[in-house]
Design a protein around this motif. Structure first.
Motif, PDB file in Angstrom:
ATOM      1  N   ARG A 114       0.811  -1.223   0.000  1.00 46.72           N
ATOM      2  CA  ARG A 114       0.000   0.000   0.000  1.00 46.72           C
ATOM      3  C   ARG A 114       0.842   1.271   0.000  1.00 46.72           C
ATOM      4  N   PHE A 115       1.973   1.242   0.698  1.00 44.30           N
ATOM      5  CA  PHE A 115       2.709   2.492   0.912  1.00 44.30           C
ATOM      6  C   PHE A 115       4.197   2.435   0.509  1.00 44.30           C
ATOM      7  N   PHE A 116       4.910   1.523   1.086  1.00 46.55           N
ATOM      8  CA  PHE A 116       6.372   1.628   1.058  1.00 46.55           C
ATOM      9  C   PHE A 116       6.997   1.282  -0.291  1.00 46.55           C
ATOM     10  N   ARG A 117       6.294   0.539  -1.125  1.00 45.51           N
ATOM     11  CA  ARG A 117       6.855   0.218  -2.444  1.00 45.51           C
ATOM     12  C   ARG A 117       7.053   1.480  -3.276  1.00 45.51           C
ATOM     13  N   LEU A 118       6.301   2.539  -2.946  1.00 43.70           N
ATOM     14  CA  LEU A 118       6.431   3.793  -3.678  1.00 43.70           C
ATOM     15  C   LEU A 118       7.803   4.431  -3.468  1.00 43.70           C
ATOM     16  N   ARG A 119       8.436   4.100  -2.347  1.00 40.90           N
ATOM     17  CA  ARG A 119       9.746   4.669  -2.047  1.00 40.90           C
ATOM     18  C   ARG A 119      10.879   3.653  -2.198  1.00 40.90           C
ATOM     19  N   PHE A 120      10.581   2.396  -1.948  1.00 43.81           N
ATOM     20  CA  PHE A 120      11.638   1.372  -1.929  1.00 43.81           C
ATOM     21  C   PHE A 120      11.660   0.519  -3.195  1.00 43.81           C
ATOM     22  N   GLY A 121      10.716   0.725  -4.097  1.00 41.89           N
ATOM     23  CA  GLY A 121      10.642  -0.094  -5.302  1.00 41.89           C
ATOM     24  C   GLY A 121       9.708  -1.263  -5.103  1.00 41.89           C
ATOM     25  N   VAL A 159      20.283   2.726  -0.309  1.00 36.60           N
ATOM     26  CA  VAL A 159      19.344   3.610   0.392  1.00 36.60           C
ATOM     27  C   VAL A 159      19.500   5.040  -0.110  1.00 36.60           C
ATOM     28  N   ARG A 160      20.751   5.482  -0.293  1.00 34.42           N
ATOM     29  CA  ARG A 160      20.987   6.852  -0.763  1.00 34.42           C
ATOM     30  C   ARG A 160      20.354   7.071  -2.134  1.00 34.42           C
ATOM     31  N   ARG A 161      20.449   6.074  -3.001  1.00 37.33           N
ATOM     32  CA  ARG A 161      19.842   6.215  -4.327  1.00 37.33           C
ATOM     33  C   ARG A 161      18.333   6.331  -4.234  1.00 37.33           C
ATOM     34  N   ARG A 162      17.732   5.530  -3.329  1.00 35.68           N
ATOM     35  CA  ARG A 162      16.278   5.616  -3.163  1.00 35.68           C
ATOM     36  C   ARG A 162      15.871   6.986  -2.636  1.00 35.68           C
ATOM     37  N   VAL A 163      16.683   7.555  -1.748  1.00 35.52           N
ATOM     38  CA  VAL A 163      16.390   8.895  -1.230  1.00 35.52           C
ATOM     39  C   VAL A 163      16.512   9.924  -2.351  1.00 35.52           C
ATOM     40  N   MET A 164      17.513   9.784  -3.218  1.00 33.92           N
ATOM     41  CA  MET A 164      17.669  10.715  -4.333  1.00 33.92           C
ATOM     42  C   MET A 164      16.495  10.621  -5.300  1.00 33.92           C
TER      43      MET A 164
END
Length: 261
Positions: free
Chosen positions: A201-208, A250-255
């Motif tokens: 529902r939520f976290f895949r939007l940020r983590f893939g 993690v840094r790439r996901r934040v970027m």
């Protein structure tokens, strides 16, 4: 009875600052400044202890001590002898605690380990930096990873939803308040993140979209964190590489998140 390896306190001592491959160089009284500078350039050293024929240290020739004497030497600086342009650096014991000598390293730009009649090593600010980075690198990597994961999770949904997502993923504990991501251990944080419904529902939007990839990237971090923070053992080179790789991910996901906003 525990069968684990018992770790004794590893108090930081001056001797631990000395690189294993350090080549201790000295020059004798009477050495010309030009020759001393050639030795320093060849070995990338900033200082050379000067010794008598009996190997007694009488001082240290440095770029700083040479610069201080230049106004007096004028055009004959390179032909002068080193013993006329020395500074005194502090002698310390290899067994002294690191905290007792750090100020002296800053003041003199180096320390002499041993005494005037038996010089054992030289400690420089670079040696201190290498030692401290070796000791603190795992903590720095772990902190950056955990803060990055929290940031991504926090940005994936409204703050008001997080207590419910936590409650759905982490068993209740009456003795602890766990309504914020900051209240969670790394294991609990990953439980919330990797919970199937939460992730979909939520976290895949940020983590893939690949939850297995997220798990395989961050699960080793949890294990290494427990090892490091409970001082069970030094992380191995492979474990440090795992942490560095996880932080890069993690840094790439934040970027990516930053550009999507």
């Amino acid at each position: 009875m525990s069968t684990g390896v018992l770790r004794t306190p590893g108090f930081a001592r001056v001797g631990q600052l000395v690189p294993d491959d350090q080549e201790l160089l000295t020059v004798p009284v009477g050495t010309k400044v030009e020759s001393a500078l050639d030795v320093m350039r060849a070995h990338d050293y900033d200082q050379l202890p000067v010794v008598t024929a009996a190997q007694r240290v009488i001082g240290v020739f440095t770029y700083r001590s040479m610069a201080g004497g230049l106004p007096l030497l004028r055009n004959d600086a390179l032909n002068a002898t080193v013993e006329d342009h020395l500074e005194e650096l502090r002698f310390v014991r290899s067994s002294q605690e690191l905290g007792e000598v750090l100020t002296f390293v800053e003041q003199g730009n180096a320390l002499l380990v041993g005494d005037e009649d038996r010089l054992l090593a030289i400690v420089t600010p670079a040696d201190v930096s290498r030692f401290l980075w070796h000791r603190t690198r795992p903590f720095v990597l772990l902190q950056d990873i955990e803060l990055g994961v929290r940031d991504l999770m926090r940005s994936a949904c409204d703050a008001g939803l997080l207590p419910g997502l936590i409650a759905a993923s982490v068993p209740a504990d009456p003795g602890r308040s766990r309504s914020r991501l900051e209240d969670l251990t790394m294991a609990e944080l990953l439980s919330v993140l990797l919970n199937g419904e939460n992730f979909g529902r939520f976290f895949r939007l940020r983590f893939g979209n690949n939850r297995d990839l997220v798990r395989s990237t961050l699960d080793p971090v949890r294990e290494i964190r427990n090892k490091v923070f409970h001082f069970r053992a030094e992380p191995s080179p492979d474990e440090l590489e795992n942490l560095a790789a996880a932080l890069t991910w993690v840094r790439r996901r934040v970027m990516i998140r930053g550009e999507a906003q």
